[in-house]
Design an enzyme around this catalytic site. Structure first.
Site, short mmCIF file in Angstrom:
data_model
loop_
_atom_site.label_atom_id
_atom_site.label_comp_id
_atom_site.label_asym_id
_atom_site.label_seq_id
_atom_site.Cartn_x
_atom_site.Cartn_y
_atom_site.Cartn_z
CG HIS A 28 9.65 -10.83 -5.45
ND1 HIS A 28 9.16 -10.86 -6.46
CD2 HIS A 28 10.65 -11.56 -5.15
CE1 HIS A 28 8.66 -11.99 -6.33
NE2 HIS A 28 9.09 -12.58 -5.09
CG HIS A 82 8.54 -21.88 -2.15
ND1 HIS A 82 10.08 -21.86 -2.45
CD2 HIS A 82 8.55 -21.13 -2.32
CE1 HIS A 82 9.86 -21.16 -3.35
NE2 HIS A 82 9.21 -20.33 -3.19
CD GLU A 84 10.50 -15.86 -2.86
OE1 GLU A 84 9.76 -16.76 -3.29
OE2 GLU A 84 10.88 -14.52 -3.17
CG ASP A 86 7.51 -15.48 0.44
OD1 ASP A 86 8.56 -16.65 0.27
OD2 ASP A 86 6.87 -15.25 0.34
CG HIS A 148 7.56 -18.58 -6.85
ND1 HIS A 148 8.68 -17.91 -6.13
CD2 HIS A 148 7.77 -17.79 -7.89
CE1 HIS A 148 8.92 -16.48 -6.70
NE2 HIS A 148 9.16 -16.55 -7.95
CG ASP A 167 5.23 -19.01 -2.61
OD1 ASP A 167 4.60 -18.41 -2.40
OD2 ASP A 167 5.79 -19.13 -3.80
CE1 TYR A 195 1.34 -15.17 -4.36
CE2 TYR A 195 0.56 -16.10 -6.01
CZ TYR A 195 0.70 -16.62 -5.00
OH TYR A 195 2.13 -17.18 -4.27
CG HIS A 228 1.37 -15.81 0.07
ND1 HIS A 228 2.69 -15.18 1.16
CD2 HIS A 228 2.80 -15.89 -0.85
CE1 HIS A 228 3.92 -15.02 0.59
NE2 HIS A 228 3.80 -16.05 -0.58
FE1 FEO Z 1 7.95 -17.79 -3.44
FE2 FEO Z 1 6.17 -16.98 -1.20
O1 FEO Z 1 7.17 -17.66 -2.26
#
Ligand code: FEO
Length: 404
Positions: A28, A82, A84, A86, A148, A167, A195, A228
């Protein structure tokens, strides 16, 4: 014969079963030049628990890693830290295949999953601080709203001291190394900073509060397992210390000079301003927008004391690449910066004033009036640019109390 994709042991009960996205180059708007990983974790308790899933396209890789240890059908609980995509877009297919007894999430997580997937899957809500026993081990849930997204939470596996931090404490770094101690320190520190700057910088007050709360709760995880990048299996306090430092956004004697240019006039102004900044004792980071990405500008600002922005005027406006980076930075809300604007113009010259208005909106104090030069700068104009750099350097040094 073993399959291509295997799980990796993290602690007594925990295995990494995520996926590596070697090809991702944009997250994004953030340039992920080294790809990323979507980390999911299997807790080999009885029953088996899966913590988070992966991006939908990587579901088979995750299931193959799980199958290297256990039948995926043996997963009875899935924790969604979470919503999101991903971390969650593989979830509906995994749920359909595994048919778990429970999907667990925060209250906001349950609602966010429902709004993503429009499903009739029941999701059991876990509360902040709640602890659940599963097969002789204990899971504690810690809500981390806005880290996040509003729904985000951490899960702590108490017995192993593993904090699944989603995250937080992550980085976009694909690689065969699963653990941070297998990655060169300068590489992981740079990627963690990038990041933080691009995902978490606007949430710095939230990060500071979370760290204070973690200290109060005496969380002290032995392992931090983010969603991540590599896992902090030793000395997780190193990344916690960096987060404390970054959340303060303490200005340094460093100036970031960002510019777009049409015919190299604004570029020449940038180089001359940089000479003045360096003469004033600043580290200078030049970011010509033909060569630098907006997310690299954000990263450099994390430990800077000044942001100086240059643009030619085009059709009475800011040059598009400069407008792009200003919009992006405005959202990231960098703190504790001094600023200045400059640019070459032909006849109307609005860009410098427009940049100054945006810097003020970002609550960046201007260290002097913006500098506009008509058409191509001459020696006198370039001297004025150098003087602007010296002025900004002096203002930063004064703000820092003269210390190095
Ligand atoms: Fe807020 Fe890795 O997603």
């Amino acid at each position: 014969m073993s399959g291509a994709f295997e799980a990796v042991k993290v602690s007594d009960h925990v295995y990494w079963v995520g996926a590596i996205d070697w090809a991702l180059r944009d997250f994004h708007g953030y340039a992920t030049s080294r790809g990323t990983t979507y980390n999911a974790y299997l807790i080999l308790s009885d029953p088996v628990v899966l913590v988070d899933t992966v991006k939908a396209a990587f579901k088979d890789e995750m299931l193959a890693r799980i199958a290297s240890l256990v039948d995926p059908g043996s997963i009875r609980w899935i924790i969604s830290n979470h919503a999101e995509m991903d971390h969650s877009s593989a979830l509906p297919e995994v749920v359909a295949r595994v048919r778990p007894e429970k999907v667990l999430a925060s209250a906001q997580g349950r609602d966010a999953l429902a709004r993503h997937f429009h499903w009739d899957q029941p999701v059991e809500v876990v509360a902040d601080g709640q602890e659940l026993e599963v097969g002789g081990v204990h899971l504690r849930f810690i809500e981390t709203p806005m880290l996040h997204w509003p729904d985000s939470m951490f899960t702590l596996l108490v017995e192993d001291g593993v904090l699944f931090s989603n995250d937080a404490f992550g980085m976009h770094l694909a690689g065969s190394a699963r653990f941070i101690d297998q990655v060169p320190p300068e590489l992981w520190r740079a990627e963690a900073a990038k990041y933080y700057a691009n995902i978490l910088m606007p949430l710095s007050p939230v990060v500071a509060k979370l760290l204070a709360r973690a200290a109060e709760l005496k969380l002290s995880p032995r392992v931090i397992a983010p969603d991540h990048g590599p896992i902090f299996r030793r000395h997780p306090e190193n990344i916690v210390r960096l987060y404390a430092q970054w959340s303060r956004q303490e200005p340094q004697r460093k100036a970031v000079v960002v510019h777009g240019t049409m015919w190299q006039s604004t570029a020449r102004m940038a180089w001359a301003i940089g000479e003045g900044l360096a003469a004033g004792g600043m580290e200078v980071c030049q970011m010509p927008l033909g060569a630098a990405h907006r997310s690299d500008v954000a990263t450099e600002l994390l430990e800077a004391g000044a942001l100086i922005v240059g643009s030619p005027t085009i059709n009475n406006q800011i040059f598009p690449t400069v407008a792009d980076v200003l919009t992006y930075l405005k959202g990231l809300r960098p703190k504790n910066l001094l600023g200045a604007a400059f640019g070459s113009y032909g006849w109307s010259g609005q860009a410098v004033g427009l940049i100054e208005a945006q810097l003020r909106e970002m609550k960046i104090d201007l260290a002097g009036e913006g500098l506009r030069l008509q058409y191509v700068p001459d020696d006198e104009g370039l001297s004025r640019c150098r003087a602007l750099g010296e002025r900004v350097a002096a203002a930063v040094v004064e703000r820092l109390g003269g210390q190095a």
